[in-house]
Design a protein around this motif. Sequence first.
Motif: not given
Lengths: 163, 357, 176, 371
Positions: D156-175
């Motif tokens: 969004w303008i000035g930010g994001l609609s919501n923060d990252l999911h708690p699992d996001f970092i872990r799943l990205t590393k796995e990916f």
Amino acid sequence: MGILDKEFSEGNIVIAKTDDLFNWARLSSLWQVGFGLACCAIEMMATSASHYDFDRFGVIPRPSPRQSDIIIISGTVTLKMATRIKRLYEQMPDPKYVISMGSCANCGGPYWEHGYHVLKGVDRVIPVDVYVPGCPPRPEALLEGLMKLQEKVRNESMIKKSA
Amino acid sequence: MIYEWLYNITGSSILSMFVVSLLPLFVFILPFALLAVLAERKVSAHMQDRLGPMRVGYHGILQTVADIIKLLQKEDLVPAATDKKLFNFAPLLVFAGSYAVFAAIPFSSIFIGSQIQLGIIYIVAVTGLVVAGILMAGWASNNKYSLLGAMRSAAQIISYEIPTLLIILTIIMITGTLSLYTLSELQTSYFWNWMILGGPATGLQKILYIPLMIIGCLVIYISTLAEVNRTPFDIPEAESELVSGYHTEYSGMKFAMFFLAEYANMFAVSAIVAIIFFGGYQSPFGYLGNAIGLHWLVPIEQFFWFTAKGLFFVFVQMWLRWTLPRFRVDQLMAFCWKYLIPISFVILLLAGLISLI
Amino acid sequence: MKTSEEILNILKDKFGDSIIELKSDKPIDSFVLAAPLEVDKICMFLRDNSDLQFDSLMNLSGVDDANGEKVKDNKGTETINGGTLSVWYHLESTKLKHKFTLKVSTERAKPEVTSVTEIWKCADWHEREAYDMYGIIFLNHPDLRRILMPYDWEHGYPLRKDYRNPEFYQGMKVPY
Amino acid sequence: MALKTEEMVLNMGPQHPSTHGVLRLELQLEGEIIKDVIPHIGYLHRCFEKHSEAMTYPQVIPYTDRMDYLASMYNEFGYALAMERLMGIEVPERVEYIRVIMGELQRIASHLVALGTYGADIGAFTPFLFCFRDRERILHLFEITCGARLLYNYIWIGGLSNDLHPDFIRLTKEFIKDFKPNLKELNDLLSFNAIFIERTADVGILPLETAINYGVTGPNLRASGMKWDLRKDDPYSVYNKFDYEIPVGSGEKGKIGDCWDRYFIRVREMEESLKIIEQAIEQIPDGDVKSAIPKRVKPPEGQIYTRVENPRGELGYFIISDGSLNPSRVKVRAPSFVTMQVFPELCKGFMVADVVAILGSIDIVLGEIDR
């Protein structure tokens, strides 16, 4: 002349069983025109790809409309494209079915108000069997739409409908 | 064989001839084509991390049956601008051409449609009908994609027949026979008698033949692959360029005929490779029937070995199709004229020299 | 690297009258206003001068300034009389890494601008699009046809502020 | 006696298996040799610019998604960046990091589709499905973040609609861990396949001078041998905090700027994107992603041209504000729109089969060409 051009005035067991067989064959082998329009086409491709696998239902994309049974209108139909879609639909042999995929093809979607070049719903040019809502619909939604279409085909009959 | 046996039972030569000629169609070609289409879809699916048809019957085994019944019901479109006579006749010709090949193929020592002395030449000649049919289809469709596809197909099939024939000529020269039955009988008993391992020759001659035969086998497999328009040589129907080539305008049952013909052809060329280089219907290890004294078992075993070899080569064709990209039309021709034909000439010459030893 | 002021001075020396003014009062991007029928010469100079070397046209956009007089007829349909349509050129030099913005304004009643297709090939479709959407005529353009809208579209230029949708196009209803 | 020959005009599209949507090409052929190509576009013209004039500034974001539907995150990114510059908003650092991660994931997803469909165009269908299999993982990451698979409305303008999911970092590393061997598999199956090289090397060569004059950007320009990437040359967001390379076409299999170069640049860019993501998820700071979102988006009168490096090239937004709640004009400089103009130049003298190869290699998205 296809076999289905003949209509019977009254039903009997032979016709009923033939109906079942033919309907089963038709619903199990719905070949799709390999044809994508817009964003929904990407989801349609994802549906054909490994994760969702359209082929499980016997749906394979055919490049030529002459060999297909089902056309998935996947995306926004513009005025420029509408005449082509109509021609494409007319090139398909009977029996043929149409799935309108996504809000744009259903009713114009987000472009309904100011879209000077957008056809507000593909049903203004060709008849639609199943509408799949969503912008874009998830692959599961498209699969559901296909199953609804199979249900529709299952209940078709060669017996002439009395008024 | 089967014909004589039927003749003895029925006493009518016409009837038994009729049955014998229809036998391969119903016993073999139709079930094979149905299974092959399904196998193609299943094989490709499993190569691509998918499942393939799952909903029609157990794991989708009835999928092609449904496809064919559906194609029967489809409206038979004949576009207005076509040449109607040719348009309707072309699929018949293509189907007849690929069906007629089966007449001369020895499925086992007693099951040969017709034991023609010129079996190999007959097969090559009859395949020519397919070219005519494809050209006819492409021309009659009055569609530019079809025409381009048909032209490519004709050029391709005719070019690739040359290396095929040269290799076949080599084999004829070595074995001195044109009959597929005799050729199969020559490679009897064990697998070291197969042509790929030098055939019935002995001593130094056999050792010298082996490399030639392996290269020849590759050449003939590649060229037959091109003759049946399979990837990487599927440019006549190249989906991403020519929509679907010469059968773009065909619908319903006529399309199904092209489809069945394609799969029948796939088996036919695989069978030719199997007969010429891999002993035809001969078992690689001798026969169980002979060992345990049940001689009627032998033809059945032979039939099994023949189909197994044929199906293996069909599988390789599928494997290649789902792995390789496709050539461009000029590269395809260059490959044939610049590599395959010279190689097969060299093989012909060397084989001739070796046979003088 | 040159700033817009320096580029303006070079242009002023060369062209004089056809450069109208530099506007930098509005925030962020300052731009130079030029005469519409001289723009091809200015652009050629901008591209070929060794101090400037604007070899890339990033963007070309038509704009309806909607600064004319708004007239309502008895049906309540609003049209704009007079005023201007503009074309904006965003230029960049990939060698010297400086940017420059050029604007030309042309009369709404007779919108004519010279084409820069000869100078940057990528202007071709951009100009066709501006013609398609605003009806700006690009003189000397090799192939000025509609591009996004159908070739047989006869219902005006859709991005003008006073554009009205037609009821039907080839038998298909256009409004919702 | 000279034979009288006629040129054949072959119409390709709008419905054709490999025009990547609804492009229509008019090919003038002599035998199978291309004399000229005339592209006809506009079959997907969805009036983005008219809509943006009728909407308020934040409402435009969902429409930007639908332009280049393979790189929606990046379209939002560019628009948000333009609006922030116009309004002078400072964005929290966490937001910038998340935007970069999302943008690079989107770049990988977009390139996967490009490479997969390119394989299918050349005739190898299996890589297409392998690419979609990997892309499905990225879509899952997006889905847990913002709830949508394809069109996100996330930045969004000035930010994001919501923060990252708690699992996001872990799943990205796995990916990332799973994706690296898959990339090698793709190279074995397609990139270095002899037939594939035969089909793509020395085909559709784009010289650098022509490329610049036609305004070609992104991977296509880099394949022609110019090190030009807006992430480095006109830095935005936090891209200057990471260590990565800009791959440039080398003419390894043929001449510089041929189809194979354009193809392989994308493979290498995916590797570089993986590097950026790996660094970004290590460095990501804490913070509030919504703190800088303005209550009312009402920029001052003025205009701005802002550009970002989209997976297809330079995506520019030209926004004119008249001081009201609606933009007065939003013009998008769509990379595919500009790249498509050079296509006839590339095709001349090649064969029908090469048209497909060249079209696939420049990787266009019709939604962006027609808007």
